[in-house]
Design a protein around this motif. Structure first.
Motif, PDB file in Angstrom:
ATOM      1  N   ILE A 203       0.869  -1.179   0.000  1.00 63.15           N
ATOM      2  CA  ILE A 203       0.000   0.000   0.000  1.00 63.15           C
ATOM      3  C   ILE A 203       0.901   1.224   0.000  1.00 63.15           C
ATOM      4  O   ILE A 203       1.806   1.320   0.839  1.00 63.15           O
ATOM      5  CB  ILE A 203      -0.835   0.042   1.294  1.00 63.15           C
ATOM      6  N   THR A 204       0.650   2.140  -0.880  1.00 65.87           N
ATOM      7  CA  THR A 204       1.524   3.312  -0.945  1.00 65.87           C
ATOM      8  C   THR A 204       0.794   4.495  -1.591  1.00 65.87           C
ATOM      9  O   THR A 204      -0.219   4.319  -2.260  1.00 65.87           O
ATOM     10  CB  THR A 204       2.814   2.997  -1.748  1.00 65.87           C
ATOM     11  N   HIS A 205       1.340   5.699  -1.372  1.00 61.33           N
ATOM     12  CA  HIS A 205       0.839   6.839  -2.137  1.00 61.33           C
ATOM     13  C   HIS A 205       1.909   7.295  -3.125  1.00 61.33           C
ATOM     14  O   HIS A 205       1.741   8.297  -3.804  1.00 61.33           O
ATOM     15  CB  HIS A 205       0.420   7.977  -1.196  1.00 61.33           C
ATOM     16  N   GLN A 206       3.022   6.506  -3.180  1.00 61.79           N
ATOM     17  CA  GLN A 206       4.126   6.904  -4.058  1.00 61.79           C
ATOM     18  C   GLN A 206       4.218   5.999  -5.281  1.00 61.79           C
ATOM     19  O   GLN A 206       4.426   4.799  -5.160  1.00 61.79           O
ATOM     20  CB  GLN A 206       5.445   6.799  -3.304  1.00 61.79           C
ATOM     21  N   MET A 207       4.105   6.603  -6.448  1.00 65.79           N
ATOM     22  CA  MET A 207       4.207   5.836  -7.691  1.00 65.79           C
ATOM     23  C   MET A 207       5.574   5.181  -7.809  1.00 65.79           C
ATOM     24  O   MET A 207       5.704   4.101  -8.375  1.00 65.79           O
ATOM     25  CB  MET A 207       3.963   6.788  -8.867  1.00 65.79           C
ATOM     26  N   SER A 208       6.596   5.827  -7.264  1.00 63.30           N
ATOM     27  CA  SER A 208       7.951   5.280  -7.391  1.00 63.30           C
ATOM     28  C   SER A 208       8.073   3.915  -6.706  1.00 63.30           C
ATOM     29  O   SER A 208       8.838   3.061  -7.149  1.00 63.30           O
ATOM     30  CB  SER A 208       8.970   6.261  -6.808  1.00 63.30           C
ATOM     31  N   VAL A 209       7.303   3.711  -5.650  1.00 64.20           N
ATOM     32  CA  VAL A 209       7.328   2.425  -4.949  1.00 64.20           C
ATOM     33  C   VAL A 209       6.721   1.338  -5.840  1.00 64.20           C
ATOM     34  O   VAL A 209       7.258   0.240  -5.992  1.00 64.20           O
ATOM     35  CB  VAL A 209       6.562   2.527  -3.605  1.00 64.20           C
ATOM     36  N   ILE A 210       5.603   1.677  -6.464  1.00 61.52           N
ATOM     37  CA  ILE A 210       4.936   0.738  -7.381  1.00 61.52           C
ATOM     38  C   ILE A 210       5.886   0.379  -8.518  1.00 61.52           C
ATOM     39  O   ILE A 210       6.064  -0.784  -8.870  1.00 61.52           O
ATOM     40  CB  ILE A 210       3.655   1.394  -7.972  1.00 61.52           C
ATOM     41  N   GLU A 211       6.471   1.436  -9.079  1.00 59.31           N
ATOM     42  CA  GLU A 211       7.374   1.280 -10.214  1.00 59.31           C
ATOM     43  C   GLU A 211       8.551   0.363  -9.852  1.00 59.31           C
ATOM     44  O   GLU A 211       8.992  -0.454 -10.650  1.00 59.31           O
ATOM     45  CB  GLU A 211       7.902   2.670 -10.567  1.00 59.31           C
ATOM     46  N   ILE A 213       8.887  -2.130  -7.505  1.00 57.26           N
ATOM     47  CA  ILE A 213       8.790  -3.571  -7.200  1.00 57.26           C
ATOM     48  C   ILE A 213       7.507  -4.276  -7.630  1.00 57.26           C
ATOM     49  O   ILE A 213       7.475  -5.501  -7.600  1.00 57.26           O
ATOM     50  CB  ILE A 213       9.003  -3.857  -5.694  1.00 57.26           C
ATOM     51  N   CYS A 214       6.453  -3.546  -7.990  1.00 51.85           N
ATOM     52  CA  CYS A 214       5.174  -4.249  -8.177  1.00 51.85           C
ATOM     53  C   CYS A 214       5.013  -4.855  -9.572  1.00 51.85           C
ATOM     54  O   CYS A 214       5.498  -4.319 -10.554  1.00 51.85           O
ATOM     55  CB  CYS A 214       4.010  -3.296  -7.902  1.00 51.85           C
ATOM     56  N   ASP A 215       4.300  -5.982  -9.615  1.00 56.92           N
ATOM     57  CA  ASP A 215       3.922  -6.576 -10.897  1.00 56.92           C
ATOM     58  C   ASP A 215       2.585  -5.979 -11.351  1.00 56.92           C
ATOM     59  O   ASP A 215       2.383  -5.672 -12.511  1.00 56.92           O
ATOM     60  CB  ASP A 215       3.699  -8.099 -10.751  1.00 56.92           C
ATOM     61  N   SER A 216       1.667  -5.876 -10.399  1.00 55.41           N
ATOM     62  CA  SER A 216       0.326  -5.377 -10.709  1.00 55.41           C
ATOM     63  C   SER A 216       0.020  -4.200  -9.800  1.00 55.41           C
ATOM     64  O   SER A 216       0.601  -4.086  -8.721  1.00 55.41           O
ATOM     65  CB  SER A 216      -0.724  -6.453 -10.439  1.00 55.41           C
ATOM     66  N   VAL A 217      -0.905  -3.377 -10.237  1.00 53.47           N
ATOM     67  CA  VAL A 217      -1.284  -2.227  -9.411  1.00 53.47           C
ATOM     68  C   VAL A 217      -2.790  -1.989  -9.501  1.00 53.47           C
ATOM     69  O   VAL A 217      -3.401  -2.210 -10.559  1.00 53.47           O
ATOM     70  CB  VAL A 217      -0.496  -0.954  -9.828  1.00 53.47           C
ATOM     71  N   ALA A 218      -3.373  -1.596  -8.373  1.00 47.36           N
ATOM     72  CA  ALA A 218      -4.761  -1.146  -8.363  1.00 47.36           C
ATOM     73  C   ALA A 218      -4.743   0.293  -7.870  1.00 47.36           C
ATOM     74  O   ALA A 218      -4.114   0.594  -6.853  1.00 47.36           O
ATOM     75  CB  ALA A 218      -5.603  -2.015  -7.430  1.00 47.36           C
TER      76      ALA A 218
END
Ligand SMILES: Nc1ncnc2c1ncn2[C@@H]1O[C@H](COP(=O)(O)OP(=O)(O)OP(=O)(O)O)[C@@H](O)[C@H]1O
Ligand SMILES: [Mg+2]
Length: 340
Positions: A203-211, A213-218
């Motif tokens: 869970i994050t508010h930072q796009m950089s975190v998603i970018e 390590i994540c495979d999928s995003v909601a």
């Protein structure tokens, strides 16, 4: 359950809080499938409902509608004891680490094991193994107050893994850390995902975190999922206003105020939707058209080797030259639009 199956499914899930000042609908009709072995991101602005969502996944909050399925079983159909067993398979870490200040690191990590009735050498060996995994084996006798934020989060991760969970829920786990420490913790989460096969929900508010390590995003916005899918697809082509806002930063396609540049000149916004290959579009365009353009604003980034973002350029006064530029963009199937 095999890698690729849905380990967590949220089906028409909703959560309304009843408060003295009225009802607060924190989540409404949430549908999300999270694959075993994946790193799933959930991003949204403050108050969007992210923490509520993650607390509903392990039933720390009981949803007021819909279902949460864990390994195919509905948590709503389980007895309290069964819910507690399911919860043990879902470790959780938080922004503020939530360590036990009166206990040293070893005892912090053995704590969840003690609660499950495991103590003595078995618990100690398991804790040591985990503290080694997170790189703190030489600090086991230290107390939380003697650690940096990044180290505290490592202990929290070790503790969350003590009961061998299948899922690790991370609620803003890096929000209190500086960028370098954030990167180290994200690397650790990635390692836990790859080496232990733990499904990680971030869970994050930072796009950089998603970018990172994540495979999928909601993307969650005002209690709803605005859009979800593989990170590469969502980043390349965000379809909702909130998606564009989060991914393109302040340069929302529809909102960027162009208050700079010569107000009498025509401007266009070039959209890099990830389909145009990662190549210097602008320099190739100026070479091909032999017309210089003035870049007023650019917000582009590279996602998996593709350009994503937007750029605002000022067109030449000369109509023929301006047409050459727009013609080049059309021929190369690069999306653009005129900006007033
Ligand atoms: N226990 C509660 N009682 C009443 N309302 C609540 C409760 N918990 C959360 N809410 C409300 O639900 C909404 C979503 O809150 P939530 O904490 O899930 O947001 P968030 O996306 O995690 O925000 P942040 O990024 O600031 O942590 C908010 O309007 C919040 O005030
Ligand atoms: Mg929150």
């Amino acid at each position: 359950m095999a890698k690729g199956d849905n380990i967590v499914r949220l089906v028409h899930m909703g959560k309304t809080f009843h408060t003295d000042s009225g009802d607060v609908k924190a989540l409404d009709d949430i549908n999300l499938d999270i694959k075993e072995g994946s790193i799933q991101g959930i991003i949204g602005l403050s108050g969007a409902g992210k923490s509520t969502l993650v607390r509903c996944i392990n039933y720390l909050e009981v949803p007021t509608s819909g279902q949460v399925l864990f390994e195919g079983q509905s948590l709503g159909d389980m007895t309290d004891a069964e819910v507690r067993e399911a919860r043990k398979k879902m470790g959780m870490i938080f922004q503020q680490f939530n360590l036990l200040d009166q206990r040293n690191l070893l005892k912090n990590v053995t704590f969840p094991l003690e609660i499950s009735g495991i103590s003595g050498k078995i618990a100690k060996d398991r804790a040591m193994e985990l503290l080694r995994l997170v790189g703190l084996e030489d600090r086991v006798k230290n107390y939380p107050a003697q650690l940096s934020g990044g180290q505290k989060q490592r202990v929290a991760i070790a503790r969350a893994l003590a009961t061998n969970p299948k899922v690790l829920l991370c609620d803003e786990a890096t929000s209190a850390l500086d960028p370098k420490t954030t990167a180290q913790i994200l690397d650790l989460l990635k390692k836990i995902n790859k080496e232990l096969g733990v499904t990680v929900i971030v869970i994050t508010h930072q796009m950089s975190v998603i970018e990172a390590i994540c495979d999928s995003v909601a993307i969650i916005d005002h209690s709803h999922i605005a859009e979800s899918g593989p990170v590469s697809e969502i980043f390349a082509n965000p379809k909702t206003d909130i998606g564009r806002k989060l991914i393109l930063g302040n340069g929302d396609i529809n909102e960027t105020p162009i208050t700079f540049g010569d107000s009498t000149k025509k401007k266009i916004r070039i959209v890099f939707d990830g389909l145009s290959a990662y190549k210097p579009v602008i320099s190739e365009m100026t070479l091909a058209c032999k017309v210089p353009v003035n870049i007023l604003f650019a917000n582009t980034r590279e996602v998996e080797g593709k350009a994503v973002g937007q750029m605002v350029v000022e067109l030449p006064d000369d109509h023929t030259e301006a047409d050459q530029i727009t013609g080049y963009l059309r021929d190369n199937e690069i999306t653009f639009e005129e900006v007033r």
